[in-house]
Scaffold this active site. Sequence first.
Site, PDB file in Angstrom:
ATOM      1  N   TYR A  95     -41.037-113.138  -5.793  1.00  0.00           N
ATOM      2  CA  TYR A  95     -42.485-113.206  -5.636  1.00  0.00           C
ATOM      3  C   TYR A  95     -43.137-113.760  -6.887  1.00  0.00           C
ATOM      4  O   TYR A  95     -42.512-113.839  -7.956  1.00  0.00           O
ATOM      5  CB  TYR A  95     -43.059-111.832  -5.288  1.00  0.00           C
ATOM      6  CG  TYR A  95     -43.172-110.868  -6.444  1.00  0.00           C
ATOM      7  CD1 TYR A  95     -44.416-110.607  -7.041  1.00  0.00           C
ATOM      8  CD2 TYR A  95     -42.052-110.208  -6.946  1.00  0.00           C
ATOM      9  CE1 TYR A  95     -44.523-109.719  -8.096  1.00  0.00           C
ATOM     10  CE2 TYR A  95     -42.156-109.316  -7.993  1.00  0.00           C
ATOM     11  CZ  TYR A  95     -43.391-109.075  -8.573  1.00  0.00           C
ATOM     12  OH  TYR A  95     -43.494-108.204  -9.626  1.00  0.00           O
ATOM     13  N   ARG A 141     -41.547-120.862 -12.601  1.00  0.00           N
ATOM     14  CA  ARG A 141     -40.772-119.617 -12.547  1.00  0.00           C
ATOM     15  C   ARG A 141     -40.296-119.334 -11.129  1.00  0.00           C
ATOM     16  O   ARG A 141     -39.177-118.842 -10.926  1.00  0.00           O
ATOM     17  CB  ARG A 141     -41.575-118.443 -13.090  1.00  0.00           C
ATOM     18  CG  ARG A 141     -40.738-117.167 -13.198  1.00  0.00           C
ATOM     19  CD  ARG A 141     -41.455-116.075 -13.953  1.00  0.00           C
ATOM     20  NE  ARG A 141     -42.696-115.671 -13.285  1.00  0.00           N
ATOM     21  CZ  ARG A 141     -43.555-114.792 -13.804  1.00  0.00           C
ATOM     22  NH1 ARG A 141     -43.328-114.252 -14.993  1.00  0.00           N
ATOM     23  NH2 ARG A 141     -44.654-114.458 -13.146  1.00  0.00           N
ATOM     24  N   ARG A 168     -28.362-106.935  10.579  1.00  0.00           N
ATOM     25  CA  ARG A 168     -28.155-106.491   9.199  1.00  0.00           C
ATOM     26  C   ARG A 168     -26.733-106.768   8.763  1.00  0.00           C
ATOM     27  O   ARG A 168     -25.772-106.397   9.449  1.00  0.00           O
ATOM     28  CB  ARG A 168     -28.457-104.995   9.066  1.00  0.00           C
ATOM     29  CG  ARG A 168     -28.362-104.464   7.642  1.00  0.00           C
ATOM     30  CD  ARG A 168     -28.556-102.955   7.607  1.00  0.00           C
ATOM     31  NE  ARG A 168     -28.574-102.428   6.250  1.00  0.00           N
ATOM     32  CZ  ARG A 168     -27.486-102.177   5.519  1.00  0.00           C
ATOM     33  NH1 ARG A 168     -26.279-102.403   6.052  1.00  0.00           N
ATOM     34  NH2 ARG A 168     -27.596-101.699   4.278  1.00  0.00           N
ATOM     35  N   LYS A 183     -37.643-112.783 -10.880  1.00  0.00           N
ATOM     36  CA  LYS A 183     -38.793-112.002 -10.399  1.00  0.00           C
ATOM     37  C   LYS A 183     -38.568-111.626  -8.940  1.00  0.00           C
ATOM     38  O   LYS A 183     -39.147-112.197  -8.018  1.00  0.00           O
ATOM     39  CB  LYS A 183     -40.098-112.790 -10.583  1.00  0.00           C
ATOM     40  CG  LYS A 183     -41.353-111.916 -10.511  1.00  0.00           C
ATOM     41  CD  LYS A 183     -42.587-112.700 -10.929  1.00  0.00           C
ATOM     42  CE  LYS A 183     -43.850-111.884 -10.801  1.00  0.00           C
ATOM     43  NZ  LYS A 183     -43.933-110.784 -11.788  1.00  0.00           N
ATOM     44  N   GLU A 195     -39.590-104.083 -22.131  1.00  0.00           N
ATOM     45  CA  GLU A 195     -40.908-104.539 -21.677  1.00  0.00           C
ATOM     46  C   GLU A 195     -41.614-103.384 -20.984  1.00  0.00           C
ATOM     47  O   GLU A 195     -41.078-102.279 -20.885  1.00  0.00           O
ATOM     48  CB  GLU A 195     -40.756-105.736 -20.728  1.00  0.00           C
ATOM     49  CG  GLU A 195     -39.884-105.465 -19.518  1.00  0.00           C
ATOM     50  CD  GLU A 195     -39.547-106.724 -18.731  1.00  0.00           C
ATOM     51  OE1 GLU A 195     -40.254-107.740 -18.872  1.00  0.00           O
ATOM     52  OE2 GLU A 195     -38.578-106.677 -17.955  1.00  0.00           O
TER      53      GLU A 195
END
Length: 286
Positions: free
Chosen positions: A33, A52, A101, A150, A182
């Site tokens: 995302y 990114r 799945r 991310k 972070e």
Amino acid sequence: MSRIVHLNGDWLPEAEAKVSVFDRGFLMADGVYEVTSVLGGKLIDFEGHCRRLDRSLRELGMGNPHSDAEWLALHREIVARNGVEDGMVYLQVTRGNPGDRDFAYPPEGTPQTVVLFTQSKPGLADSPAAKTGWRVISIPDQRWARRDIKTVQLLYPSMAKMAAKAAGVDDAWFVEDGTVTEGTSNNAYIVAGGKIVTRQLGHDILHGITRAAVLRLAREAQMEVVERAFTLDEAKAADEAFITSASAFVMPVVEIDGTALGTGKPGPVAQRLREIYIEEMRKAAV
């Protein structure tokens, strides 16, 4: 008023936007995302977010479903459709719905799932917290090793934010082997001896888009920047501290684990960087 959401090429009221229970993002957190801030109806640091996104998708072996120009058009349209003046545009791309799945990736050619939605945040650049600063606690960093991607697997950062909330503070800083990595959704910095210190890029932290812009602007302003790991003890003894993120911009940190930094108020470096960043990003917004 219902938001308009973009889902796989369609513009839908949010209540009508549905994703399959077999989507890999839902079942496996198999997706990435980005969040782009909006100020004055324009997008902040959009190109950086595109770069990114490219990298995150590539690291997970996924293709990019849109070109930069297509992403820009989608972002501008969703901002316009929802009348966002200040806020964020959130996009998510997953590996899609294989129809069942399975740990194995779906067959090549399986359509990816693409979602965009907005969050309106009036006065985003004028956050009262910037005048008082954040208080943070430290918490062990127990996330996976590829924090530079991310991804949508945000359970542990969510747990850390809830730990901060339970402690009556604003956020948590992750600590690994005695050094700060972070914040829960932001990059961390200290100011000591006139130098801005922040962890160097690697697999252990997110390569923040706001981080890159702030460090560039700091150097242009003749501020000294050192990219290295720093310890929790160093942070508690620092003159000041701050975080950066797409939604908080530059946010002063005034307390760590109950220890006040400097005067206990936002420091001059963080305050000046916030001013410079918001001013320059408004100029460059698209």
